[in-house]
Design an enzyme around this catalytic site. Structure first.
Site, PDB file in Angstrom:
ATOM      1  N   GLN A 127       6.178  -1.279  -3.728  1.00 39.34           N
ATOM      2  CA  GLN A 127       5.116  -0.474  -4.341  1.00 39.34           C
ATOM      3  C   GLN A 127       4.079  -1.380  -4.993  1.00 39.34           C
ATOM      4  O   GLN A 127       4.150  -1.663  -6.183  1.00 39.34           O
ATOM      5  CB  GLN A 127       5.749   0.453  -5.393  1.00 39.34           C
ATOM      6  CG  GLN A 127       4.778   1.363  -6.088  1.00 39.34           C
ATOM      7  CD  GLN A 127       4.638   2.693  -5.400  1.00 39.34           C
ATOM      8  OE1 GLN A 127       5.572   3.174  -4.794  1.00 39.34           O
ATOM      9  NE2 GLN A 127       3.481   3.285  -5.507  1.00 39.34           N
ATOM     10  N   PHE A 128       3.112  -1.847  -4.211  1.00 44.29           N
ATOM     11  CA  PHE A 128       2.094  -2.748  -4.757  1.00 44.29           C
ATOM     12  C   PHE A 128       1.246  -2.085  -5.834  1.00 44.29           C
ATOM     13  O   PHE A 128       0.676  -2.767  -6.687  1.00 44.29           O
ATOM     14  CB  PHE A 128       1.209  -3.325  -3.642  1.00 44.29           C
ATOM     15  CG  PHE A 128       0.159  -2.386  -3.114  1.00 44.29           C
ATOM     16  CD1 PHE A 128      -1.122  -2.404  -3.639  1.00 44.29           C
ATOM     17  CD2 PHE A 128       0.460  -1.481  -2.107  1.00 44.29           C
ATOM     18  CE1 PHE A 128      -2.094  -1.538  -3.157  1.00 44.29           C
ATOM     19  CE2 PHE A 128      -0.500  -0.617  -1.619  1.00 44.29           C
ATOM     20  CZ  PHE A 128      -1.778  -0.642  -2.135  1.00 44.29           C
ATOM     21  N   THR A 129       1.180  -0.763  -5.829  1.00 45.33           N
ATOM     22  CA  THR A 129       0.342  -0.074  -6.812  1.00 45.33           C
ATOM     23  C   THR A 129       0.871  -0.200  -8.236  1.00 45.33           C
ATOM     24  O   THR A 129       0.174   0.167  -9.184  1.00 45.33           O
ATOM     25  CB  THR A 129       0.154   1.418  -6.453  1.00 45.33           C
ATOM     26  OG1 THR A 129       1.414   2.065  -6.458  1.00 45.33           O
ATOM     27  CG2 THR A 129      -0.519   1.568  -5.092  1.00 45.33           C
TER      28      THR A 129
END
Length: 148
Positions: free
Chosen positions: A78-80
């Site tokens: 989850q890069f966010t």
């Protein structure tokens, strides 16, 4: 490195309608990586996560760890988690790790977890995933390597 750990009764992840990972009681974990992360940081994060005593004992106190209850893991990249919302209304993701490095760290984390947890499921790095879960509690913990 950031982990968002949700204690779940069940969770699953799908890509294009296909179930990639599905667990019962355990942790659904969103994993965010930044460029300065290392395997040593990942080791510390995994150790802390797996040691968390956030399942209830017979007295209703959060006193039991994942292994004590035979819990399972679902790990989702989850890069966010590295969204920067300081300026304007559109988040910037420049603090997130470069894709090749972040994917390597994600795979490393999965491998480390498999050394200690019987059931470790996963999403697909970089894919458009649909994640569903039943949060038990709700109980959510955020681990950030900068504050450990």
């Amino acid at each position: 490195m950031r982990f968002v750990i949700q204690r779940v009764l069940e969770s699953e992840v799908k890509v294009d309608g296909e179930v990639l990972g599905k667990i019962g009681k355990g942790f659904m974990v969103l994993v965010g990586v930044c460029d300065s992360d290392t395997k040593e940081i990942a080791d510390k994060m995994v150790k802390k996560m797996l040691g968390l005593r956030i399942f209830e004992d017979e007295q209703g106190k959060t006193n039991l760890s994942l292994d004590t209850v035979g819990g399972e893991l679902l790990l989702i990249s989850q890069f966010t988690l590295y969204a920067n919302c300081k300026k304007g209304n559109r988040p910037s993701f420049i603090e997130a790790g470069a894709p090749d490095m972040a994917e390597e760290m994600y795979e490393y984390i999965i491998g480390k977890c498999k050394e200690q947890v019987e059931v470790v499921e996963r999403g697909r790095f970089g894919a458009d995933m649909k994640v569903s879960l039943v949060n038990d509690g709700p109980f959510t913990i955020i681990l950030d390597s900068d504050t450990l």
